[in-house]
Scaffold this motif. Structure first.
Motif, PDB file in Angstrom:
ATOM      1  N   VAL A 151       0.851  -1.187   0.000  1.00 36.94           N
ATOM      2  CA  VAL A 151       0.000   0.000   0.000  1.00 36.94           C
ATOM      3  C   VAL A 151       0.888   1.239   0.000  1.00 36.94           C
ATOM      4  CG1 VAL A 151      -1.982  -1.071   1.129  1.00 36.94           C
ATOM      5  CG2 VAL A 151      -0.203  -0.069   2.514  1.00 36.94           C
ATOM      6  N   LYS A 152       0.440   2.256  -0.713  1.00 38.02           N
ATOM      7  CA  LYS A 152       1.189   3.502  -0.801  1.00 38.02           C
ATOM      8  C   LYS A 152       0.693   4.448   0.289  1.00 38.02           C
ATOM      9  CE  LYS A 152       3.034   6.217  -4.530  1.00 38.02           C
ATOM     10  NZ  LYS A 152       2.863   6.619  -5.932  1.00 38.02           N
ATOM     11  N   ARG A 153       1.630   4.926   1.106  1.00 44.90           N
ATOM     12  CA  ARG A 153       1.286   5.808   2.215  1.00 44.90           C
ATOM     13  C   ARG A 153       2.292   6.946   2.290  1.00 44.90           C
ATOM     14  NH1 ARG A 153      -0.091   1.217   6.476  1.00 44.90           N
ATOM     15  NH2 ARG A 153      -2.149   0.721   5.721  1.00 44.90           N
ATOM     16  N   PRO A 154       1.920   8.015   2.980  1.00 48.67           N
ATOM     17  CA  PRO A 154       2.858   9.139   3.127  1.00 48.67           C
ATOM     18  C   PRO A 154       4.151   8.692   3.823  1.00 48.67           C
ATOM     19  CG  PRO A 154       0.662   9.769   3.849  1.00 48.67           C
ATOM     20  CD  PRO A 154       0.622   8.293   3.599  1.00 48.67           C
ATOM     21  N   ALA A 177       4.307  -2.793   3.330  1.00 47.23           N
ATOM     22  CA  ALA A 177       3.632  -4.089   3.303  1.00 47.23           C
ATOM     23  C   ALA A 177       2.540  -4.110   4.363  1.00 47.23           C
ATOM     24  CB  ALA A 177       4.630  -5.204   3.571  1.00 47.23           C
ATOM     25  N   GLN A 178       1.407  -4.699   4.009  1.00 44.98           N
ATOM     26  CA  GLN A 178       0.299  -4.874   4.938  1.00 44.98           C
ATOM     27  C   GLN A 178      -0.108  -6.350   4.886  1.00 44.98           C
ATOM     28  OE1 GLN A 178      -3.365  -2.740   4.046  1.00 44.98           O
ATOM     29  NE2 GLN A 178      -3.470  -2.166   6.197  1.00 44.98           N
ATOM     30  N   VAL A 179       0.049  -7.043   6.017  1.00 46.28           N
ATOM     31  CA  VAL A 179      -0.264  -8.464   6.078  1.00 46.28           C
ATOM     32  C   VAL A 179      -1.775  -8.642   6.022  1.00 46.28           C
ATOM     33  CG1 VAL A 179      -0.137 -10.538   7.518  1.00 46.28           C
ATOM     34  CG2 VAL A 179       1.845  -9.040   7.323  1.00 46.28           C
ATOM     35  N   ARG A 180      -2.223  -9.626   5.253  1.00 47.47           N
ATOM     36  CA  ARG A 180      -3.645  -9.903   5.075  1.00 47.47           C
ATOM     37  C   ARG A 180      -3.936 -11.348   5.463  1.00 47.47           C
ATOM     38  NH1 ARG A 180      -7.012  -5.768   4.643  1.00 47.47           N
ATOM     39  NH2 ARG A 180      -6.581  -4.443   2.901  1.00 47.47           N
ATOM     40  N   ALA A 181      -4.932 -11.530   6.305  1.00 50.47           N
ATOM     41  CA  ALA A 181      -5.431 -12.875   6.599  1.00 50.47           C
ATOM     42  C   ALA A 181      -6.407 -13.239   5.491  1.00 50.47           C
ATOM     43  CB  ALA A 181      -6.126 -12.901   7.950  1.00 50.47           C
ATOM     44  N   LEU A 182      -6.332 -14.457   5.015  1.00 50.69           N
ATOM     45  CA  LEU A 182      -7.213 -14.868   3.932  1.00 50.69           C
ATOM     46  C   LEU A 182      -8.515 -15.469   4.429  1.00 50.69           C
ATOM     47  CD1 LEU A 182      -4.630 -16.370   1.442  1.00 50.69           C
ATOM     48  CD2 LEU A 182      -5.606 -14.084   1.502  1.00 50.69           C
ATOM     49  N   LYS A 183      -8.519 -15.960   5.672  1.00 50.21           N
ATOM     50  CA  LYS A 183      -9.752 -16.530   6.202  1.00 50.21           C
ATOM     51  C   LYS A 183      -9.690 -16.557   7.723  1.00 50.21           C
ATOM     52  CE  LYS A 183      -7.888 -21.130   5.476  1.00 50.21           C
ATOM     53  NZ  LYS A 183      -8.040 -22.388   4.809  1.00 50.21           N
TER      54      LYS A 183
END
Length: 181
Positions: free
Chosen positions: A38-41, A56-62
């Motif tokens: 993700v693009k952030r300041p 980087a942003q960690v994502r849980a899939l379920k």
């Protein structure tokens, strides 16, 4: 051994071999945490005004439901799913009771739970009363098992699924909306 005892011993051996195989497979093929960028300041002190960085942003899939968790535990033991649910509900009940009493709950390799609360200050001891307390919260400190999981974490980027036909509409926007001329 009687037939019943022999079946129990064989079942236990099968379950133990299954658990061992599962653990060995996990070691050979470690799972990775999924992330996306993700693009952030840019928040660094020396960053130029308006500059941005990718993070980087960690994502849980379920999510694993309580019932599924209990089922998975039952499959790795000689307990039935109802027995597992009963024990976990009992654990939660005892944890609630002990945390309300101010105890630290030590869960071995899982870690520790404790209640904490800060307060606003008072000019003197006489002026202090319990209304000055902030909301209580539960602090969790991970144990050795979870510390090892954190230390050995692997990461894998989630690639967005793109539709090859998505950009073939001539730039006129979505076809389900009327065009304004």
């Amino acid at each position: 051994l009687s037939i019943t005892n022999q079946l129990t011993v064989n079942s236990f051996r099968s379950i133990s071999i299954g658990i061992l195989a599962h653990c060995q497979i996990k070691k050979l093929f470690p799972m990775a945490l999924n992330y996306h960028l993700v693009k952030r300041p840019d928040m660094r002190k020396d960053a130029a005004a308006g500059s941005e960085l990718y993070y980087a942003q960690v994502r849980a899939l379920k999510k694993v439901s309580f019932e599924k968790l209990c089922s998975m535990i039952a499959m790795r033991s000689t307990a039935f799913i109802g027995d597992v649910m009963l024990v976990i509900e009992g654990l939660l009940s005892v944890m609630q009771e002990r945390l309300e009493e101010g105890d630290i709950i030590c869960m071995g390799r899982l870690g520790n739970f404790r209640m904490v609360a800060g307060s606003k200050g008072a000019a003197s001891k006489k002026d202090f009363d319990t209304s000055l307390f902030n909301d209580a919260r539960i602090v969790y400190v991970s144990g050795t098992m979870l510390a090892d999981i954190k230390k050995n974490a692997k990461f894998e980027e989630l690639k967005p699924i793109t539709d090859p036909d998505a950009n073939n509409n001539g730039g006129s926007g979505s076809e389900d909306r009327p065009e304004i001329e």
